[in-house]
Design a protein around this motif. Sequence first.
Motif, PDB file in Angstrom:
ATOM      1  N   HIS A  68      -8.715  31.930  38.709  1.00 45.76           N
ATOM      2  CA  HIS A  68      -9.290  30.613  38.411  1.00 45.76           C
ATOM      3  C   HIS A  68     -10.664  30.758  37.760  1.00 45.76           C
ATOM      4  CE1 HIS A  68     -11.418  26.816  39.330  1.00 45.76           C
ATOM      5  NE2 HIS A  68     -10.228  26.264  39.112  1.00 45.76           N
ATOM      6  N   SER A  69     -11.506  31.596  38.332  1.00 46.76           N
ATOM      7  CA  SER A  69     -12.865  31.780  37.791  1.00 46.76           C
ATOM      8  C   SER A  69     -12.830  32.327  36.371  1.00 46.76           C
ATOM      9  CB  SER A  69     -13.671  32.728  38.682  1.00 46.76           C
ATOM     10  OG  SER A  69     -13.878  32.143  39.928  1.00 46.76           O
ATOM     11  N   TYR A  70     -11.980  33.314  36.138  1.00 52.54           N
ATOM     12  CA  TYR A  70     -11.866  33.894  34.807  1.00 52.54           C
ATOM     13  C   TYR A  70     -11.455  32.826  33.794  1.00 52.54           C
ATOM     14  CZ  TYR A  70     -10.226  36.655  30.878  1.00 52.54           C
ATOM     15  OH  TYR A  70     -10.035  37.158  29.624  1.00 52.54           O
ATOM     16  N   CYS A  71     -10.402  32.077  34.125  1.00 54.46           N
ATOM     17  CA  CYS A  71      -9.889  31.057  33.191  1.00 54.46           C
ATOM     18  C   CYS A  71     -10.885  29.912  33.023  1.00 54.46           C
ATOM     19  CB  CYS A  71      -8.541  30.530  33.675  1.00 54.46           C
ATOM     20  SG  CYS A  71      -7.227  31.764  33.594  1.00 54.46           S
ATOM     21  N   PHE A  72     -11.520  29.514  34.112  1.00 55.31           N
ATOM     22  CA  PHE A  72     -12.486  28.422  34.066  1.00 55.31           C
ATOM     23  C   PHE A  72     -13.674  28.805  33.189  1.00 55.31           C
ATOM     24  CE2 PHE A  72     -15.745  25.575  35.799  1.00 55.31           C
ATOM     25  CZ  PHE A  72     -15.043  24.380  35.858  1.00 55.31           C
ATOM     26  N   SER A  73     -14.192  30.014  33.371  1.00 50.79           N
ATOM     27  CA  SER A  73     -15.337  30.430  32.549  1.00 50.79           C
ATOM     28  C   SER A  73     -14.927  30.623  31.095  1.00 50.79           C
ATOM     29  CB  SER A  73     -15.989  31.699  33.109  1.00 50.79           C
ATOM     30  OG  SER A  73     -15.084  32.761  33.087  1.00 50.79           O
ATOM     31  N   LYS A  74     -13.706  31.068  30.874  1.00 48.42           N
ATOM     32  CA  LYS A  74     -13.224  31.213  29.492  1.00 48.42           C
ATOM     33  C   LYS A  74     -13.120  29.828  28.831  1.00 48.42           C
ATOM     34  CE  LYS A  74      -9.767  33.270  26.624  1.00 48.42           C
ATOM     35  NZ  LYS A  74      -9.591  34.636  26.250  1.00 48.42           N
ATOM     36  N   PHE A  90      -2.720  36.509  29.665  1.00 48.73           N
ATOM     37  CA  PHE A  90      -1.875  35.682  30.516  1.00 48.73           C
ATOM     38  C   PHE A  90      -0.937  36.543  31.350  1.00 48.73           C
ATOM     39  CE2 PHE A  90       2.183  33.531  31.259  1.00 48.73           C
ATOM     40  CZ  PHE A  90       1.744  32.546  32.130  1.00 48.73           C
ATOM     41  N   HIS A  91      -0.333  37.531  30.748  1.00 51.99           N
ATOM     42  CA  HIS A  91       0.605  38.396  31.461  1.00 51.99           C
ATOM     43  C   HIS A  91      -0.069  39.051  32.671  1.00 51.99           C
ATOM     44  CE1 HIS A  91       4.068  40.924  32.124  1.00 51.99           C
ATOM     45  NE2 HIS A  91       3.282  41.982  32.109  1.00 51.99           N
ATOM     46  N   GLU A  92      -1.264  39.574  32.461  1.00 45.99           N
ATOM     47  CA  GLU A  92      -1.979  40.228  33.555  1.00 45.99           C
ATOM     48  C   GLU A  92      -2.385  39.218  34.628  1.00 45.99           C
ATOM     49  OE1 GLU A  92      -5.299  41.562  35.792  1.00 45.99           O
ATOM     50  OE2 GLU A  92      -5.868  40.643  33.914  1.00 45.99           O
ATOM     51  N   LEU A  93      -2.910  38.077  34.212  1.00 49.34           N
ATOM     52  CA  LEU A  93      -3.319  37.038  35.171  1.00 49.34           C
ATOM     53  C   LEU A  93      -2.109  36.449  35.906  1.00 49.34           C
ATOM     54  CD1 LEU A  93      -5.983  35.193  32.986  1.00 49.34           C
ATOM     55  CD2 LEU A  93      -6.423  36.675  34.959  1.00 49.34           C
ATOM     56  N   ILE A 129       4.698  25.759  42.168  1.00 46.20           N
ATOM     57  CA  ILE A 129       3.579  26.247  41.364  1.00 46.20           C
ATOM     58  C   ILE A 129       3.961  27.551  40.684  1.00 46.20           C
ATOM     59  CG2 ILE A 129       1.256  27.262  41.523  1.00 46.20           C
ATOM     60  CD1 ILE A 129       0.608  25.062  43.584  1.00 46.20           C
ATOM     61  N   HIS A 130       4.607  28.437  41.421  1.00 40.63           N
ATOM     62  CA  HIS A 130       5.040  29.719  40.849  1.00 40.63           C
ATOM     63  C   HIS A 130       5.999  29.488  39.680  1.00 40.63           C
ATOM     64  CE1 HIS A 130       7.217  33.629  40.751  1.00 40.63           C
ATOM     65  NE2 HIS A 130       5.986  34.067  40.857  1.00 40.63           N
ATOM     66  N   HIS A 131       6.918  28.548  39.860  1.00 39.11           N
ATOM     67  CA  HIS A 131       7.868  28.207  38.792  1.00 39.11           C
ATOM     68  C   HIS A 131       7.121  27.708  37.558  1.00 39.11           C
ATOM     69  CE1 HIS A 131      10.468  25.318  36.625  1.00 39.11           C
ATOM     70  NE2 HIS A 131      11.374  26.262  36.789  1.00 39.11           N
ATOM     71  N   ASP A 132       6.163  26.805  37.770  1.00 41.86           N
ATOM     72  CA  ASP A 132       5.379  26.267  36.652  1.00 41.86           C
ATOM     73  C   ASP A 132       4.567  27.366  35.961  1.00 41.86           C
ATOM     74  OD1 ASP A 132       6.420  23.809  37.315  1.00 41.86           O
ATOM     75  OD2 ASP A 132       4.582  23.049  38.240  1.00 41.86           O
ATOM     76  N   LEU A 133       4.057  28.303  36.742  1.00 41.99           N
ATOM     77  CA  LEU A 133       3.305  29.419  36.174  1.00 41.99           C
ATOM     78  C   LEU A 133       4.210  30.269  35.283  1.00 41.99           C
ATOM     79  CD1 LEU A 133       0.615  31.048  36.182  1.00 41.99           C
ATOM     80  CD2 LEU A 133       1.554  32.312  38.131  1.00 41.99           C
ATOM     81  N   LEU A 134       5.396  30.580  35.765  1.00 46.76           N
ATOM     82  CA  LEU A 134       6.327  31.397  34.980  1.00 46.76           C
ATOM     83  C   LEU A 134       6.799  30.666  33.723  1.00 46.76           C
ATOM     84  CD1 LEU A 134       8.481  33.044  37.794  1.00 46.76           C
ATOM     85  CD2 LEU A 134       6.553  34.029  36.531  1.00 46.76           C
ATOM     86  N   LYS A 135       6.904  29.352  33.819  1.00 46.71           N
ATOM     87  CA  LYS A 135       7.332  28.548  32.669  1.00 46.71           C
ATOM     88  C   LYS A 135       6.326  28.645  31.519  1.00 46.71           C
ATOM     89  CE  LYS A 135       7.777  24.044  33.055  1.00 46.71           C
ATOM     90  NZ  LYS A 135       8.167  22.713  33.516  1.00 46.71           N
ATOM     91  N   GLU A 147      -5.477  25.757  30.167  1.00 43.33           N
ATOM     92  CA  GLU A 147      -5.664  24.527  30.951  1.00 43.33           C
ATOM     93  C   GLU A 147      -4.730  24.502  32.165  1.00 43.33           C
ATOM     94  OE1 GLU A 147      -7.700  21.818  30.418  1.00 43.33           O
ATOM     95  OE2 GLU A 147      -8.630  22.694  28.628  1.00 43.33           O
ATOM     96  N   GLU A 148      -3.487  24.842  31.935  1.00 40.54           N
ATOM     97  CA  GLU A 148      -2.482  24.806  32.998  1.00 40.54           C
ATOM     98  C   GLU A 148      -2.764  25.847  34.088  1.00 40.54           C
ATOM     99  OE1 GLU A 148       0.218  22.722  33.567  1.00 40.54           O
ATOM    100  OE2 GLU A 148      -0.680  21.512  31.971  1.00 40.54           O
ATOM    101  N   VAL A 149      -3.178  27.035  33.697  1.00 40.86           N
ATOM    102  CA  VAL A 149      -3.479  28.074  34.689  1.00 40.86           C
ATOM    103  C   VAL A 149      -4.652  27.635  35.568  1.00 40.86           C
ATOM    104  CG1 VAL A 149      -4.286  30.450  35.040  1.00 40.86           C
ATOM    105  CG2 VAL A 149      -2.483  29.980  33.375  1.00 40.86           C
ATOM    106  N   VAL A 150      -5.666  27.028  34.959  1.00 39.31           N
ATOM    107  CA  VAL A 150      -6.801  26.515  35.743  1.00 39.31           C
ATOM    108  C   VAL A 150      -6.305  25.486  36.748  1.00 39.31           C
ATOM    109  CG1 VAL A 150      -8.914  25.121  35.628  1.00 39.31           C
ATOM    110  CG2 VAL A 150      -8.571  27.001  34.011  1.00 39.31           C
ATOM    111  N   GLU A 151      -5.476  24.550  36.296  1.00 40.54           N
ATOM    112  CA  GLU A 151      -4.975  23.507  37.197  1.00 40.54           C
ATOM    113  C   GLU A 151      -4.066  24.072  38.288  1.00 40.54           C
ATOM    114  OE1 GLU A 151      -2.868  19.208  37.394  1.00 40.54           O
ATOM    115  OE2 GLU A 151      -4.124  19.750  35.704  1.00 40.54           O
TER     116      GLU A 151
END
Length: 193
Positions: A68-74, A90-93, A129-135, A147-151
Amino acid sequence: MAKDFASPTLAAIAAIISVYIAFKQISKQHRNNLDAQKEQAKRETKIQIFKEISEILDLEGAAIRDVHSYCFSKKYSNMEMKAPLEHAEFHELCNRFGRAILVVVGKVESHEIINFKLFRAFRFGLQSIHHDLLKLRTEADRFKVLEEVVELANNTLMYFYDFQICMQNISYGDVFDSEVPSREPADPVVKSS
């Protein structure tokens, strides 16, 4: 001369009734004692499981907070408050975030007997949430992915917090004759339990 058997007979009946009542009381006390021991064992088990789950939520929550912090600061690294999340990033996160969710899901799933509805609802929420992340792997708009990863990370952390409150109330509520109130988000847009 006829003997009077009434008095010894009544005494014997009274003695039998007294012994029967004493056995019934002892049996009832024994049953109550067993019930109390069972409730104590349940309470201790709930507390132990709560501690185990809490440790996992803390550990895996730290990994999700890092994502979250990484994506938020980015996201807020420029004036437009938009940034792409490239596939490699994204793959690593996604691997770190997804692994953290699945560890928690596995632990919760293995203890659903404690509170079936709560544990199952929490597990289903995390699996969603996991499903949405993989999508997001197939999403072409890399700005939207960020945006989606932060949320999703924010929602996961809020679910962790809400679940810990529920577990505290289940584990300690009757011990301390108190309850921790549910989270009340300041922003009505933010999800709450």
